[in-house]
Motif scaffolding. Structure first.
Motif, PDB file in Angstrom:
ATOM      1  N   ALA A 384     -55.522  -1.853  44.271  1.00 29.93           N
ATOM      2  CA  ALA A 384     -55.378  -3.159  43.606  1.00 29.93           C
ATOM      3  C   ALA A 384     -55.353  -2.944  42.104  1.00 29.93           C
ATOM      4  O   ALA A 384     -56.379  -3.042  41.435  1.00 29.93           O
ATOM      5  N   PRO A 385     -54.192  -2.643  41.513  1.00 30.24           N
ATOM      6  CA  PRO A 385     -54.141  -2.364  40.074  1.00 30.24           C
ATOM      7  C   PRO A 385     -54.318  -3.582  39.188  1.00 30.24           C
ATOM      8  O   PRO A 385     -54.650  -3.444  38.018  1.00 30.24           O
ATOM      9  N   ARG A 386     -54.062  -4.772  39.725  1.00 32.37           N
ATOM     10  CA  ARG A 386     -54.244  -6.010  38.977  1.00 32.37           C
ATOM     11  C   ARG A 386     -54.866  -7.057  39.902  1.00 32.37           C
ATOM     12  O   ARG A 386     -54.802  -6.925  41.131  1.00 32.37           O
ATOM     13  N   PRO A 387     -55.456  -8.114  39.354  1.00 32.63           N
ATOM     14  CA  PRO A 387     -56.124  -9.114  40.199  1.00 32.63           C
ATOM     15  C   PRO A 387     -55.226  -9.757  41.249  1.00 32.63           C
ATOM     16  O   PRO A 387     -55.711 -10.178  42.305  1.00 32.63           O
ATOM     17  N   THR A 388     -53.925  -9.826  40.960  1.00 25.58           N
ATOM     18  CA  THR A 388     -53.008 -10.460  41.916  1.00 25.58           C
ATOM     19  C   THR A 388     -52.057  -9.472  42.581  1.00 25.58           C
ATOM     20  O   THR A 388     -51.116  -9.889  43.260  1.00 25.58           O
ATOM     21  N   THR A 389     -52.295  -8.175  42.393  1.00 23.06           N
ATOM     22  CA  THR A 389     -51.321  -7.188  42.870  1.00 23.06           C
ATOM     23  C   THR A 389     -51.966  -6.132  43.762  1.00 23.06           C
ATOM     24  O   THR A 389     -52.966  -5.521  43.392  1.00 23.06           O
ATOM     25  N   ILE A 390     -51.349  -5.925  44.917  1.00 23.65           N
ATOM     26  CA  ILE A 390     -51.661  -4.793  45.787  1.00 23.65           C
ATOM     27  C   ILE A 390     -50.584  -3.734  45.585  1.00 23.65           C
ATOM     28  O   ILE A 390     -49.389  -4.055  45.558  1.00 23.65           O
ATOM     29  N   ARG A 391     -51.015  -2.477  45.450  1.00 20.32           N
ATOM     30  CA  ARG A 391     -50.046  -1.378  45.330  1.00 20.32           C
ATOM     31  C   ARG A 391     -50.134  -0.486  46.556  1.00 20.32           C
ATOM     32  O   ARG A 391     -51.216  -0.078  46.982  1.00 20.32           O
ATOM     33  N   LEU A 392     -48.978  -0.151  47.115  1.00 19.81           N
ATOM     34  CA  LEU A 392     -48.858   0.808  48.205  1.00 19.81           C
ATOM     35  C   LEU A 392     -48.035   1.995  47.717  1.00 19.81           C
ATOM     36  O   LEU A 392     -46.996   1.819  47.083  1.00 19.81           O
ATOM     37  N   ALA A 393     -48.512   3.197  48.007  1.00 22.77           N
ATOM     38  CA  ALA A 393     -47.761   4.424  47.684  1.00 22.77           C
ATOM     39  C   ALA A 393     -48.053   5.453  48.769  1.00 22.77           C
ATOM     40  O   ALA A 393     -48.629   6.505  48.509  1.00 22.77           O
ATOM     41  N   PRO A 394     -47.667   5.158  50.004  1.00 23.84           N
ATOM     42  CA  PRO A 394     -48.050   6.000  51.143  1.00 23.84           C
ATOM     43  C   PRO A 394     -47.243   7.293  51.198  1.00 23.84           C
ATOM     44  O   PRO A 394     -46.286   7.480  50.423  1.00 23.84           O
ATOM     45  N   PRO A 395     -47.609   8.187  52.104  1.00 22.57           N
ATOM     46  CA  PRO A 395     -46.773   9.375  52.325  1.00 22.57           C
ATOM     47  C   PRO A 395     -45.327   8.965  52.600  1.00 22.57           C
ATOM     48  O   PRO A 395     -45.059   7.937  53.239  1.00 22.57           O
ATOM     49  N   LEU A 396     -44.413   9.781  52.129  1.00 27.47           N
ATOM     50  CA  LEU A 396     -42.989   9.451  52.268  1.00 27.47           C
ATOM     51  C   LEU A 396     -42.508   9.559  53.701  1.00 27.47           C
ATOM     52  O   LEU A 396     -41.439   9.035  54.043  1.00 27.47           O
ATOM     53  N   ASN A 397     -43.267  10.231  54.563  1.00 30.03           N
ATOM     54  CA  ASN A 397     -42.920  10.333  55.981  1.00 30.03           C
ATOM     55  C   ASN A 397     -43.707   9.345  56.832  1.00 30.03           C
ATOM     56  O   ASN A 397     -43.831   9.523  58.046  1.00 30.03           O
ATOM     57  N   LEU A 398     -44.251   8.318  56.220  1.00 30.43           N
ATOM     58  CA  LEU A 398     -44.911   7.249  56.966  1.00 30.43           C
ATOM     59  C   LEU A 398     -43.937   6.696  58.001  1.00 30.43           C
ATOM     60  O   LEU A 398     -42.750   6.517  57.728  1.00 30.43           O
ATOM     61  N   THR A 399     -44.430   6.382  59.197  1.00 27.56           N
ATOM     62  CA  THR A 399     -43.535   5.888  60.245  1.00 27.56           C
ATOM     63  C   THR A 399     -43.387   4.373  60.162  1.00 27.56           C
ATOM     64  O   THR A 399     -44.231   3.660  59.585  1.00 27.56           O
ATOM     65  N   ALA A 400     -42.329   3.881  60.790  1.00 28.40           N
ATOM     66  CA  ALA A 400     -42.114   2.436  60.858  1.00 28.40           C
ATOM     67  C   ALA A 400     -43.272   1.763  61.587  1.00 28.40           C
ATOM     68  O   ALA A 400     -43.712   0.664  61.200  1.00 28.40           O
ATOM     69  N   GLU A 401     -43.771   2.395  62.640  1.00 29.19           N
ATOM     70  CA  GLU A 401     -44.874   1.824  63.410  1.00 29.19           C
ATOM     71  C   GLU A 401     -46.138   1.703  62.559  1.00 29.19           C
ATOM     72  O   GLU A 401     -46.877   0.706  62.649  1.00 29.19           O
ATOM     73  N   GLN A 402     -46.402   2.712  61.734  1.00 26.90           N
ATOM     74  CA  GLN A 402     -47.575   2.648  60.859  1.00 26.90           C
ATOM     75  C   GLN A 402     -47.431   1.537  59.831  1.00 26.90           C
ATOM     76  O   GLN A 402     -48.395   0.819  59.537  1.00 26.90           O
ATOM     77  N   ALA A 403     -46.233   1.377  59.286  1.00 32.82           N
ATOM     78  CA  ALA A 403     -45.995   0.286  58.344  1.00 32.82           C
ATOM     79  C   ALA A 403     -46.204  -1.064  59.025  1.00 32.82           C
ATOM     80  O   ALA A 403     -46.835  -1.972  58.459  1.00 32.82           O
ATOM     81  N   GLN A 404     -45.698  -1.209  60.235  1.00 35.50           N
ATOM     82  CA  GLN A 404     -45.840  -2.474  60.961  1.00 35.50           C
ATOM     83  C   GLN A 404     -47.291  -2.798  61.258  1.00 35.50           C
ATOM     84  O   GLN A 404     -47.683  -3.971  61.269  1.00 35.50           O
ATOM     85  N   SER A 405     -48.117  -1.780  61.477  1.00 32.35           N
ATOM     86  CA  SER A 405     -49.523  -2.047  61.774  1.00 32.35           C
ATOM     87  C   SER A 405     -50.218  -2.698  60.585  1.00 32.35           C
ATOM     88  O   SER A 405     -51.082  -3.578  60.755  1.00 32.35           O
ATOM     89  N   PHE A 406     -49.854  -2.292  59.376  1.00 34.01           N
ATOM     90  CA  PHE A 406     -50.442  -2.913  58.184  1.00 34.01           C
ATOM     91  C   PHE A 406     -49.906  -4.322  57.987  1.00 34.01           C
ATOM     92  O   PHE A 406     -50.667  -5.249  57.656  1.00 34.01           O
ATOM     93  N   ILE A 407     -48.615  -4.506  58.195  1.00 36.46           N
ATOM     94  CA  ILE A 407     -48.026  -5.841  58.053  1.00 36.46           C
ATOM     95  C   ILE A 407     -48.683  -6.819  59.021  1.00 36.46           C
ATOM     96  O   ILE A 407     -49.014  -7.958  58.661  1.00 36.46           O
TER      97      ILE A 407
END
Length: 427
Positions: A384-407
Motif C-alpha cells: 500500500a504505497p499510498r492511502p488510496t492505492t494498492i500496488r501489485l508486483a508479483p512474479p512474472l510467471n504468476l498463473t492466471a489461476e493465482q491472479a483469479q484467487s486474489f480477484i
C-alpha cells in the motif's frame, strides 16, 4: 553444530559464540529476537518467512501466502526457481568472487546480453553494481562528470524514488526520506510530474541531466505519458543534457516489455536496472548508450567491490534465459489483463493502472493499509504505497489461476478494511 530450518533441508551453522542459534520457533519468538538484534529502520516485520516456492511463501508458523509483491518487483521468477538456483549453486562451486581487478565469463556475457536486449548502439557499455540505489549513484556521477562545473543542475520529478544513498536520495522527491539527512548533495531540482511546459522552462544549458522513471512505482504506479517521454528525449538532446531512465522497477520484463522506456520508442543516454535482473539475487546495472556517455566515467572514477561478481551475473543470465525461453513476457501481458479486467469492475475500485505486472489499484476510500492487513490475514502479500492505492508486483510467471484467487478474495478484503475504517471514524 546448530541448524536453522529453511524448509525441508536444514542449514547447518557453526556456533562460534555462546548464543544458541535455534532451528525452531514461532513467529512471535523470532520477532522478539529480531527486535533485540536488528536496527528498526524497516519498522516491525509483518511476518517471519522461512520458505518459498514459485509465487508461494510460508511463515514460521506454517501459514501459506500468495506473494503478489515479489520482494517489491525483485523475484521475477518467484522463489527458489530450480534453474536459477542450480546455476547459482554451480557457479558458487567454481568461482564466487574475484574482485574487479579481474573479470569473468558470466560478467562479460551478461553485459553483452543487456546491450542486445536494450538495442544499444555501437560503443555502448555496462557497469554492474549491487542494487538499484547503487546503479543510480553511478548515474548521479555520470551526470556530474557530463555537466562539470558549468552545468551543475540535475532534474528529477516530484514523486520520484531513486534510492536511499545520498546521491540517489537527492534525486528522490519524498521529503520524509530526505529531511533527516539534509543538506542533500546540491544541484538537484524536482519538476512537476508529467508537465511538459515545466520541463521546457527548466531545461536550459545549465542542466547536466534529466533523471526519470517511465512509471513511478513508489508514488502509486503513475506513468509518464508518451508525449512527455518524447519531449524529454527531444529537449535533453536539444540542450546537450543526458536523459537517464531509471528502470530499476520497470525493467526486465516487468511491464510486458524488456524495458518500458525503450518499448515507448525512447533511446536514453543511460538506463539503470536492478530488482528483477537477478531473479532475487542482488545485482544492479547502468547501461550507457553510445560512445559519448560511455566514455564519461574513466578508470578510478567509480567502482564497487562486489558489483558484477560471477555469482550475481550468473544468476542474472539464468533469469534472462528463463524469461526468454519460457516466453514469460507473454504471460505477463495475459495475467496483467486478467488483473485489470477483474479488479476494475469491482465496487470500491475507481481505477486499475496495469502496466504488465506492475499494477496500481486505486480505491474510492483511503483504506489501502486496511486492505493490506486483511490481505495478509487471508494469505496474500500486497503493498500500500499510498492511502488510496494498492500496488501489485508479483512474479512474472504468476498463473492466471493465482491472479483469479486474489480477484475473488478482494471484495471481502475491501469490505473488512472499510468496516474497520468506519469503526475508527465513529470511535
Amino acid at each position: 553444530m546448530t541448524e536453522v530450518s529453511h524448509g525441508a533441508q536444514p542449514l547447518e551453522l557453526g556456533n562460534a559464540n555462546a548464543t544458541a542459534v535455534t532451528g525452531t520457533g514461532t513467529s512471535e519468538q523470532w520477532l522478539a529476537r529480531y527486535s533485540n538484534s536488528l536496527m528498526g529502520v524497516f519498522g516491525n516485520p509483518q511476518r517471519v518467512l522461512v520458505r518459498g516456492a514459485g509465487a508461494l511463501v510460508w511463515d514460521a508458523d506454517g501459514k501459506e501466502y500468495l506473494d503478489l509483491l515479489g520482494g517489491i518487483a525483485v523475484n521475477a521468477l518467484g522463489h527458489a526457481h530450480p534453474f536459477v538456483t542450480s546455476v547459482i549453486a554451480s557457479q558458487l562451486s567454481t568461482l564466487g568472487h574475484v574482485s574487479n581487478f579481474f573479470t569473468s565469463p558470466t560478467q562479460i556475457a551478461l553485459a553483452e546480453k543487456l546491450l542486445e536486449l536494450s538495442q544499444a548502439p555501437a560503443g555502448s557499455k555496462v557497469f554492474f553494481a549491487n542494487s538499484g540505489t547503487e546503479a543510480n549513484e553511478a548515474a548521479f556521477k555520470l551526470a556530474r562528470v557530463h555537466g562539470g562545473k558549468e552545468r551543475p543542475t540535475i532534474l528529477a520529478l516530484e514523486g520520484a524514488f531513486h534510492g536511499r544513498t545520498m546521491g540517489a536520495l537527492a534525486m528522490t522527491a519524498k521529503q520524509a526520506y530526505r529531511e533527516p539527512f539534509e543538506p542533500m548533495p546540491a544541484g538537484v531540482r524536482h519538476l512537476p510530474f508529467n508537465d511538459i511546459e515545466a520541463l521546457r522552462e527548466a531545461l536550459d544549458d545549465s542542466v547536466a541531466a534529466l533523471v526519470i522513471e517511465p512509471i513511478q512505482g513508489e508514488a502509486g504506479v503513475r506513468p509518464l505519458s508518451a508525449e512527455y517521454l518524447k519531449a524529454a528525449r527531444e529537449l535533453t538532446r536539444e540542450h546537450g543534457a543526458l536523459l537517464i531512465l531509471d528502470e530499476v522497477q520497470t525493467g526486465i520484463g516487468r511491464t510486458g516489455d524488456w524495458f518500458a522506456g525503450i518499448a515507448a520508442g525512447i533511446i536514453p543516454d543511460a538506463m539503470t536496472l536492478a530488482k528483477g535482473l537477478g531473479g532475487g539475487f542482488p545485482i544492479g546495472a547502468i547501461i550507457t548508450f553510445g560512445e559519448g556517455p560511455s566514455t564519461k566515467l574513466s578508470a578510478g572514477q567509480h567502482g564497487t567491490t562486489f558489483g558484477g561478481n560471477p555469482v550475481a551475473t550468473a544468476a542474472a543470465l539464468a533469469t534472462l534465459h528463463v524469461l526468454e525461453s519460457a516466453n514469460v513476457l507473454a504471460n505477463v501481458r495475459t495475467v496483467s489483463d486478467i488483473f485489470a479486467q477483474g479488479l476494475g469492475k469491482l465496487d470500491g475500485v475507481t481505477e486499475v493502472r496495469a502496466f504488465g505486472l506492475l499494477i496500481g489499484v486505486e480505491l474510492a476510500e483511503p483504506v489501502a493499509a486496511g486492505v493490506l492487513a486483511a490481505a495478509l490475514e487471508a494469505g496474500f502479500i500486497i503493498n500500500a504505497p499510498r492511502p488510496t492505492t494498492i500496488r501489485l508486483a508479483p512474479p512474472l510467471n504468476l498463473t492466471a489461476e493465482q491472479a483469479q484467487s486474489f480477484i475473488a478474495a478482494f471484495p471481502e478484503l475491501l469490505a473488512t478494511a472499510l468496516a474497520a475504517h468506519s469503526s475508527e471514524g465513529n470511535s
